[in-house]
Structures are given as structure tokens and as C-alpha cells.
Design an enzyme around this catalytic site. Structure first.
Site, PDB file in Angstrom:
ATOM      1  N   GLU B  60       0.804  -1.172  -0.059  1.00 32.28           N
ATOM      2  CA  GLU B  60       0.085  -0.044  -0.049  1.00 32.28           C
ATOM      3  C   GLU B  60       0.714   1.281   0.075  1.00 32.28           C
ATOM      4  O   GLU B  60       0.337   2.277  -0.676  1.00 32.28           O
ATOM      5  CB  GLU B  60      -0.900   0.066   1.272  1.00 32.28           C
ATOM      6  CG  GLU B  60      -2.480  -0.812   0.821  1.00 32.28           C
ATOM      7  CD  GLU B  60      -2.090  -2.269   1.162  1.00 32.28           C
ATOM      8  OE1 GLU B  60      -1.114  -2.854   1.395  1.00 32.28           O
ATOM      9  OE2 GLU B  60      -2.932  -2.967   0.600  1.00 32.28           O
ATOM     10  N   HIS B 129     -11.825  -4.412   9.253  1.00 34.37           N
ATOM     11  CA  HIS B 129     -12.110  -4.411   8.099  1.00 34.37           C
ATOM     12  C   HIS B 129     -13.424  -3.771   7.657  1.00 34.37           C
ATOM     13  O   HIS B 129     -14.141  -3.950   6.829  1.00 34.37           O
ATOM     14  CB  HIS B 129     -12.403  -5.885   7.413  1.00 34.37           C
ATOM     15  CG  HIS B 129     -10.899  -6.463   6.884  1.00 34.37           C
ATOM     16  ND1 HIS B 129      -9.677  -6.591   7.809  1.00 34.37           N
ATOM     17  CD2 HIS B 129     -10.546  -6.969   5.764  1.00 34.37           C
ATOM     18  CE1 HIS B 129      -8.984  -7.096   7.130  1.00 34.37           C
ATOM     19  NE2 HIS B 129      -9.191  -7.614   5.847  1.00 34.37           N
TER      20      HIS B 129
END
Ligand SMILES: Cc1ncc(C[n+]2csc(CCOP(=O)(O)OP(=O)(O)O)c2C)c(N)n1
Ligand SMILES: [Mg+2]
Lengths: 319, 323
Positions: B60, B129
Site C-alpha cells: 500500500e 475491515h
């Protein structure tokens, strides 16, 4: 190597060193604020690598960036004005010592979050590979930066996508006060490159000839499509990490030992011993540098501060 | 007009922009061969090839940073974070770099990129999440933050995001991908930074965006059955925030409820309420209510998770408290 080129290297290295010494003085006087990281000792790296690049190759570095800014040819007065936070500074006084850039010269800064700009360099490389040019991006960073995640993600991406990036580690033996051996599991930093499909090479970063030659070869390899390359430049910073460094982590003897192999000294000896130029010619260069610096400081001091409304400009292209 | 899903609207926007501009390309995890974790880029790899649809490693930080670097030099990356939760790992690239470089270098650079990312809770994915952290990203000048609620807005705003020369975070609520709405055949682009009245009414103003907007609309439908006419304003863009239509509506209804899926503390609702009292103090007839996620991490167990999230009953109850 022709005379004009060697004298130009000499001029740039002296300019960078004197610029840094002048900046230290101005910092003590309170005219420069924030963090100030001097490049004294490492001059051969910016000068030797940038001499080997084409103007269409990109340059991006960390916060120890005045040397690179001057070596790419930004006017000394625009760099000095930035140091003083003036409207005439290369970044309009909004960046400061750590954030010099000149996009017209493909110099993309001056970045102060350790390691972050390695990812930007991968993007610069990506942009060239996307357009199928043979331009490269030269990305400079310290030994300490090789321990952050950005380093590993960026080298891996460059490796996997064969991006035209020349990774240049300026190993000056310390990240702030932490010696390489206390922070990196391998002391030869070039070894880290092998995990990402690059060979890596150690270079005497005090010797501008070695630096220049290694950079030329690495850029050649990139242009031939061999993918990213990695150079570890062995060097030393003579001054503290930044102003106000207590220097508790190293001895005076160690500093003296490195100073014997001084980058400017090596070049000067080469020039004199090979009769490239006389001592008088070099003194002449020293004097022009002095005059240029005096003029730059005067320009910076006399320049206006950024206008109050500058606070809100350049946030977006389209408001 | 065709009724298409939000997913299709986003896919169409991406495809049209890729055809329009050779500098637009997609990068991210599983965007290519897989076709996108949420199937948004299905078929793109075959259509555009690996140069323009780039599968990245699970990295990322460099997805964020390389997008910035490529954008600095004139490309127009659409970089995807598989979910907004993983964008936390790239926070430095997004905030310190995408959002700040132009300013810090005195306007020398443009960063014309889009970070796309699905976000939101309600899918039993557990605490790491399920975030709706939109407000965190919207805090910083330099970034534009867009989060649409309808297929029509999603398509027009994503095209605008790709075309603007500024960095945009485009947050897609994952539970909205399958909702349908009318989208015209031809080409259109919507302005970033403009709120939109999604339903007219005179009794109360309900402000929302993304999934919160959908909940607000459901609540408004129920309230209408009881004769309560709510005006619903969709923020659509969180930065820059367009308070114009919110204030105009409030000056008509004197009452407001702000709905958002993120946590209540320091949220979008807090910002909207603060601005209403600063800019429309004389029109306040009742406390302005916030309906938001309760102050706990989101749990896995379905009923427990739902109990923390917004729903139309909570919006209806808030409206009734202030009428
Ligand atoms: C992410 C991050 N962590 C910490 C710092 C503080 N910091 C600034 S410079 C530095 C040392 C970096 O050392 P190195 O990479 O070797 O570069 P050098 O200063 O020696 O040129 C640290 C820890 C920072 N700027 N960014
Ligand atoms: Mg170091």
C-alpha cells in the site's frame, strides 16, 4: 575528462560547502528556522551523479537537499531565499530548507518523511516506462532510510516492474545518532538490493570520479533495459545530523579520519597533480563562489516575505 | 434511461475515461487478472492490457506513493486500495504527499490522481475491515474527498475526479455496489464540491452522504407515510464541503438530523452541526441531531454489528424527537 568539466565540478563542490557553512551561520543568527541538515562532506555524490545524468532524467532526494538543488543548477539566490522563507524562494517560502524543488529541471524535491520519496521515485520511473522513453529517475536516500517499509516496497515494485530508477544510497554511516550496524541487520547496505533483483555496488562516495563513473554505468544499464540499479555511496557527514546535534555518538578521531579523504581535497589534488589547472585558477573559482554567495544572501535578506494571502494559494489547482 | 448498478456506473466511468485519455491508467492489488476484488475492473485487463491495468504487489505504501510520483510527471493514475482499511497503511503517501506536495513546493506540481477505495461496515468483517474513516481523510486541506450515494452521482463524480488536476480520494461504500439507479446513456460529468437536494420537503432537513444518504431516503419515505415531509440533502463531497444547500434547506425547516455511517465523535455530523450554528443560528428551533455509528469497534456477530450501525428507525426516532 576535459578541464572545463573538472573545474565545474570543483566550483559546484566548493559552492555547496560554502553555502552550507553560510547557512549554519545564518541559522545561528536566527535567520533560518526549522530543521537544517548540512551536506558538508557528501558533496561529491550530488555533483558526480548529477553530472552523469541527462536533463530529462529525474532527481529526487531527502531533506538534506541543498547540495542536489545547487548541483541541478537552481540559482543560488533562489535556494538561499527559500532558506530564509522569502517569497522569492524556489518554493515561494512554503517549503524551507528541507523542501527545495524545481520542476522545470526535473528536480522533484526535497522530502522530509524518511523513505517516502522512494515511492515517488518509483512513480517517476513508472511514468517514463509507461511512455516508453529511456529516461531514468535518480533517487537519493540515507542509510537509515533503508530500514523503513517504503524502501522495501519501492525497490520491490521497481524490480518487479523493471522501472528505470537508479537507487543511490548515501551511506554516511549514521541515521541521526544511530550507526548503521545498530540499525540495519546487514552492514553492507548494497546487499539489500539483491532481495529485489538488483546487484548493488559499493562506491567511494568521496571520490567524484568514482561516483561519476559508477553513475554513468548504472544509467547506461537502465537505458539498455536492464531494470533498476543500486549504488551504495560510502561517505560521511562532517557536521551533525542537523543543527543542535550533541554529537555524542561518534569520536573526533573518527571525523578527522574521514576528513583526510575529503571530497574537495581529492578533486583538488587531482587537478593540481595532473596540471589541469593552477592553484591560482582554483583560488579564482573560490572567489567567484564567495561573491555569488554574498550576493545570494543579500538578495534573500532584501526579498519580501510571502504575502499574507499566499497562505491559501497552491492548495488546489481548481478550487 | 437505463437502471444500472453503482458497480456498473463506476466501471463505465473508468472505461470511458481510459478510452478518452491515454494518460489514465489503473493500478492496485488484483485489479487486473482477477478483475477487481469487487469486480469493478472486470474485463479491463483484456481490454486495455497490462501496461494500463497494473496488478501491484501487496504494497500500500508504494501504491500510494508511486501514484503520486507518476501523477507529478503528468500521468493520471487511478490507484485502488482494496479497501479503505488498508489505506491506513498508505496514510503518509495520501496525506503527507498527495495532499501536500503542491503547496509545499509553492504550486510547482500538479497531482492529478484518484485513489479509489471501497469502505464501510455492515458485512460481518470484524473490526479491522469495517471502517468508515471518511472524516479522517476529509480533515486535510489539499485532498478532495468524494463519496457518492447513487449510480448517477458515482459515474459523474468519478469522471470529474479523474479529470481534475487535484488529488481525489473516491470512497465507494461496499454495500452500495448492487443498488440500482437511473443513469443517462450519454456522457456527463458532475461538479466536485457540490451538495445536492435528493428529496424536497418542508418539515425537517436530513443531511447524509453515501450509505447514510440511502438510510436517510428510506427514513424519509417512512416519515412521508405519516405526513412528515423531510428534505434530504446529499453532501456527495466531504472536502470541499458545500454547506449552501444544507443551510438553504435548514432556513426553510428550522430542524435538522445529520446521518453518517462513521462514528459520532468528531464526525461529519459534528462538522455540519457546528457550521449550522455558526451560519444559521437564528433559524435553530430544536437541537440538531446526529445519527451515527455507536462508539465501539464493529463486531463480527451479525445482530451485534447491526446494533452499532445506522438504520432508518434511528433516523425516524431522531426526527420525531425534534418535531
Ligand atoms: C518516517 C520518519 N521517521 C523519523 C524521522 C526523523 N528523522 C529525520 S532524519 C532521520 C535519520 C535518517 O537517516 P539517514 O536515512 O541515514 O539520512 P541522513 O540524515 O544520514 O542523510 C530521522 C530518524 C522522519 N523524518 N521520518
Ligand atoms: Mg545516514
Amino acid at each position: 575528462m576535459d578541464k572545463a568539466m573538472l573545474l565545474e565540478w570543483y566550483r559546484q563542490m566548493v559552492l555547496i560547502r560554502r553555502f552550507e557553512q553560510k547557512s549554519a551561520e545564518l541559522y545561528q543568527l536566527g535567520k533560518i528556522g526549522g530543521f537544517l541538515h548540512l551536506y558538508v562532506g557528501q558533496e561529491a555524490i550530488a555533483v558526480g551523479t548529477i553530472a552523469a545524468r541527462r536533463p530529462t532524467d529525474h532527481i529526487i532526494t531527502a531533506y538534506r537537499d541543498h547540495g542536489h538543488a545547487l548541483a541541478v543548477g537552481i540559482e543560488t539566490k533562489a535556494v538561499m531565499a527559500e532558506m530564509l522563507g522569502k517569497a522569492t524562494g524556489i518554493s515561494k517560502g512554503k517549503g524551507g530548507s528541507m523542501h527545495m524543488a524545481d520542476v522545470t529541471r526535473n528536480f522533484w524535491g526535497g522530502h522530509a518523511v524518511v523513505g517516502a520519496h522512494l515511492s515517488l521515485a518509483a512513480g517517476l520511473g513508472l511514468s517514463e516506462s509507461y511512455r516508453e522513453t529511456d529516461n531514468a529517475a535518480l533517487c537519493y536516500f540515507g542509510d537509515g532510510a533503508t530500514n523503513i517499509g517504503y524502501f522495501h516496497e519501492s525497490l520491490n515494485l521497481a524490480g518487479v516492474w523493471k522501472l528505470p530508477v537508479l537507487w543511490i544510497c548515501e551511506n554516511n554511516q549514521y541515521g541521526m545518532g544511530t550507526a548503521v550496524s545498530r540499525a540495519s541487520a546487514v552492514s553492507a547496505i548494497m546487499q539489500k538490493a539483491s532481495a529485489y533483483g538488483m546487484e548493488g555496488k559499493q562506491v567511494d562516495g568521496m571520490n567524484v570520479f568514482e561516483v561519476y563513473k559508477a553513475t554513468q554505468e548504472a544509467l547506461q544499464a537502465i537505458r539498455e533495459g536492464k531494470g533498476p540499479q543500486f549504488l551504495e555511496m560510502l561517505t560521511y557527514r562532517y557536521e551533525g545530523h542537523s543543527m543542535g546535534d550533541p554529537l555524542r555518538y561518534r569520536t573526533k578521531d573518527e571525523v578527522e579520519k574521514w576528513r583526510e579523504d575529503d571530497a574537495i581535497g581529492i578533486l583538488e589534488r587531482h587537478i593540481l597533480e595532473n596540471d589541469v589547472a593552477t592553484k591560482e585558477e582554483l583560488d579564482g573559482i573560490d572567489h567567484t563562489v564567495e561573491a555569488e554567495l554574498t550576493e545570494a544572501v543579500q538578495f534573500a535578506e532584501e526579498s519580501p516575505l510571502p504575502a499574507p494571502e499566499e497562505l491559501f494559494t497552491d492548495i488546489y489547482v481548481e478550487d | 434511461m437505463a437502471r444500472i448498478t453503482m458497480r456498473q456506473a463506476i466501471t463505465d466511468a473508468l472505461r470511458e475515461e481510459m478510452h478518452r485519455d491515454e494518460n489514465v491508467f489503473i493500478m492496485g492489488e488484483e485489479v487486473g487478472v482477477w478483475g477487481g476484488t469487487y469486480a469493478v475492473t472486470r474485463g479491463f485487463y483484456d481490454e486495455f492490457g497490462p501496461r494500463r491495468v497494473r496488478d501491484t504487489p501487496i504494497s500500500e505504501m508504494v501504491i500510494g506513493g508511486a501514484a503520486v510520483g507518476a501523477a507529478m510527471n503528468g500521468l493520471r493514475p487511478v490507484a485502488e486500495f482494496m479497501t479503505i482499511n488498508f489505506a491506513f497503511v498508505a496514510f503518509d503517501a495520501i496525506i503527507n504527499h498527495a495532499a501536500k506536495l503542491r503547496y509545499m513546493f509553492g504550486g510547482q506540481m500538479k497531482i492529478p490522481l484518484v485513489f479509489r477505495s471501497p469502505g464501510g461496515g455492515g458485512r460481518q468483517l470484524g473490526a479491522t475491515h469495517s471502517h468508515t474513516p471518511d472524516v479522517i481523510f476529509a480533515h486535510f486541506p489539499g485532498l478532495k474527498v468524494v463519496s457518492p450515494a447513487t449510480p448517477y452521482d458515482a459515474k459523474g463524480l468519478l469522471k470529474a475526479a479523474i479529470r481534475t488536476d487535484d488529488p481525489v480520494l473516491f470512497i465507494e461504500h461496499a454495500t452500495l455496489y448492487q443498488i440500482r439507479g437511473e443513469v443517462p446513456e450519454g456522457e456527463y460529468v458532475l461538479p466536485i464540491g457540490k451538495s445536492d437536494v435528493k428529496r424536497e420537503g418542508s418539515d425537517v432537513t436530513i443531511v447524509g452522504y453515501a450509505q447514510g444518504l440511502q438510510v436517510a431516503m428510506e427514513a424519509a419515505d417512512e416519515l412521508a407515510k405519516e405526513g412528515i415531509e423531510a428534505e434530504v440533502v446529499d453532501l456527495r463531497t466531504l472536502r470541499p464541503l458545500d454547506m449552501g444547500p444544507v443551510i438553504a434547506s435548514f432556513q426553510k425547516t428550522f430542524r435538522a438530523v445529520v446521518v453518517e455511517e462513521g462514528h459520532r465523535s468528531y464526525g461529519i455530523g459534528a462538522e455540519v452541526v457546528a457550521r449550522l450554528q455558526e451560519e444559521a443560528f437564528d433559524y435553530i428551533d430544536a437541537p440538531i441531531k446526529r445519527v451515527a455509528q455507536l462508539e465501539a469497534p464493529l463486531p463480527y456477530s451479525r445482530e451485534l454489528e447491526q446494533s452499532a450501525l445506522i438504520n432508518k428507525q434511528r433516523v425516524i426516532a431522531a426526527v420525531k424527537e425534534i418535531l
